[in-house]
Design a protein around this motif. Structure first.
Motif, mmCIF file in Angstrom:
data_model
loop_
_atom_site.group_PDB
_atom_site.id
_atom_site.type_symbol
_atom_site.label_atom_id
_atom_site.label_comp_id
_atom_site.label_asym_id
_atom_site.label_seq_id
_atom_site.Cartn_x
_atom_site.Cartn_y
_atom_site.Cartn_z
ATOM 1 N N UNK A 77 8.632 -11.643 7.981
ATOM 2 C CA UNK A 77 7.583 -12.841 7.413
ATOM 3 C C UNK A 77 6.310 -11.672 7.093
ATOM 4 N N UNK A 78 5.669 -11.048 8.093
ATOM 5 C CA UNK A 78 4.650 -10.349 8.103
ATOM 6 C C UNK A 78 4.658 -9.095 7.055
ATOM 7 N N UNK A 79 5.958 -8.702 7.134
ATOM 8 C CA UNK A 79 6.378 -7.581 6.100
ATOM 9 C C UNK A 79 6.009 -7.687 4.751
ATOM 10 N N UNK A 80 6.146 -8.946 4.557
ATOM 11 C CA UNK A 80 5.963 -9.561 2.875
ATOM 12 C C UNK A 80 4.636 -9.029 2.377
ATOM 13 N N UNK A 81 3.648 -9.005 3.279
ATOM 14 C CA UNK A 81 2.321 -8.664 2.746
ATOM 15 C C UNK A 81 2.128 -6.946 2.196
ATOM 16 N N UNK A 82 3.047 -6.292 2.727
ATOM 17 C CA UNK A 82 3.244 -5.115 2.078
ATOM 18 C C UNK A 82 3.775 -4.827 0.829
ATOM 19 N N UNK A 83 4.435 -5.842 0.208
ATOM 20 C CA UNK A 83 5.001 -5.775 -1.053
ATOM 21 C C UNK A 83 4.288 -6.634 -2.027
ATOM 22 N N UNK A 121 3.764 0.041 11.417
ATOM 23 C CA UNK A 121 4.069 0.425 10.167
ATOM 24 C C UNK A 121 3.831 -0.863 9.035
ATOM 25 N N UNK A 122 3.724 -2.028 9.504
ATOM 26 C CA UNK A 122 3.220 -3.031 8.560
ATOM 27 C C UNK A 122 1.951 -2.873 8.297
#
Length: 363
Positions: free
Chosen positions: A297-303, A52-53
């Protein structure tokens, strides 16, 4: 730490070879910590969340890179930093499929790719964090020190390119431990790609990640954005409330997505160095905490594209033009969208034109 997230073996795994006496007190021996349930959790949770990320991150950051390159619109320091931030996020996302495969199976890509993926992860991580710090500094000078920033405007883009190159080189320097100490390791679950570190190297790598990858950017962001909010509150501008909300959102997202992982990593590092963990259940909980907080923490790059790029008026306008030229939007929809924005801007007065053409009140 990252390497511990993919290694389900622990320091409790011992292979005792001895002749059993008649009377043995088995309570005196360390029992093996079975982590089959943790392994099953990782094999289902991590590949799904990484997929997903990766998809969302490639979509958002890819649009940022394509828009900047297609329209050649690197006119400000923020433009340069945003392009480099999107590139750092894309490089980071390239590593996730390798980790996902290693979780489901084992490390099957060889020693060269093991080192390359680790270094790529580390370089993209550090560069992304440092670029977020650079963006906050640029906004500080653009708003709080507007007069001096305007005088240096002619050299701003050149300076930002030099700073970006320095950020990448410094991130590469911080990634040398990954290049030197990463290796393939055989375990009960197969071949692993991990770092072989002694206590001093563990402290150094974890310390640099906590300092450069969290505390220093956080302190700089808080300093810059506090002064920016103070300046905006004193300004007479219709957009100041929106700008303040955006700043608060940027800081909150950084804290909510990064603080849990860095806190867990700090605890895990202390336990690794001191070898204080002797409870199997606690070790399992730490493994789960690392996996969940790391994924957050990894999902932040999507935002990042939404918090930093898509919010800009000029960038959105260029993005709409790009979608039209790619056939994703009709000319009629583009004209309608542009007309609505123009009508809204005319109602807000002459100050709006300054906002549309600058980044002063577009944090």
């Amino acid at each position: 730490m990252l390497d511990s997230a993919f290694d389900v073996t622990t320091s409790y795994d011992y292979d005792y070879q001895f002749t059993e006496p008649d009377h043995v007190d088995y309570d005196q021996f360390v029992q093996q910590c079975e982590k089959g349930d943790i392994r099953s959790f990782r094999q289902s949770f991590l590949p799904a969340i990484y997929a997903v990320i990766t998809v969302l991150g490639f979509f958002g950051n890819g649009l940022v890179v394509i828009t900047y390159i297609y329209f050649k619109r690197l006119r400000t320091m923020t433009d340069v930093y945003l392009l480099n931030l999107a590139l750092a996020d894309l490089l980071f996302l390239l590593t996730l499929p390798f980790w996902a495969v290693s979780v489901v199976k084992q490390w099957i890509f060889g020693l060269v790719m093991c080192k390359a993926v680790y270094v790529l992860y580390r370089v993209s991580f550090f560069s992304g964090m440092l670029l977020l710090m650079c963006i906050s500094i640029d906004r500080y000078f653009s708003i709080v020190r507007a007069a001096s920033a305007h005088r240096l405007r002619s050299r701003a883009v050149y300076c930002s390119k030099v700073v970006s190159v320095c950020v990448w080189l410094f991130s590469l320097l911080l990634s040398l431990p990954e290049l030197l100490y990463t290796a393939e390791k055989q375990s009960n679950s197969g071949t692993l790609c991990k770092m072989n570190l002694d206590n001093s190297t563990i402290v150094f790598t974890a310390g640099t990640q906590l300092a450069v990858g969290f505390f220093i950017p956080l302190v700089v962001m808080l300093f810059c954005y506090c002064f920016i909010i103070k300046t905006l509150l004193l300004a007479r501008n219709f957009e100041k409330n929106k700008a303040i909300k955006v700043i608060i959102a940027v800081v909150l997202v950084f804290l909510l997505f990064q603080l849990p992982y860095n806190s867990v990593m700090l605890i895990d590092t202390i336990n690794d160095v001191n070898a204080t963990v002797t409870n199997c259940d606690f070790s399992k909980r730490m493994n789960v905490a690392i996996d969940v907080s790391k994924s957050l923490a990894y999902a932040r790059c999507c935002l990042n594209p939404f918090l930093y790029a898509f919010i800009g008026v000029k960038f959105r306008r260029d993005l709409l033009k790009l979608m039209k030229e790619l056939g994703c939007m009709s000319g009629e929809k583009l004209m309608r969208s542009t007309h609505l924005r123009s009508a809204w801007s005319s109602k807000r007065g002459s100050i709006a034109t300054d906002t549309d053409s600058t980044t002063t009140f577009s944090p």
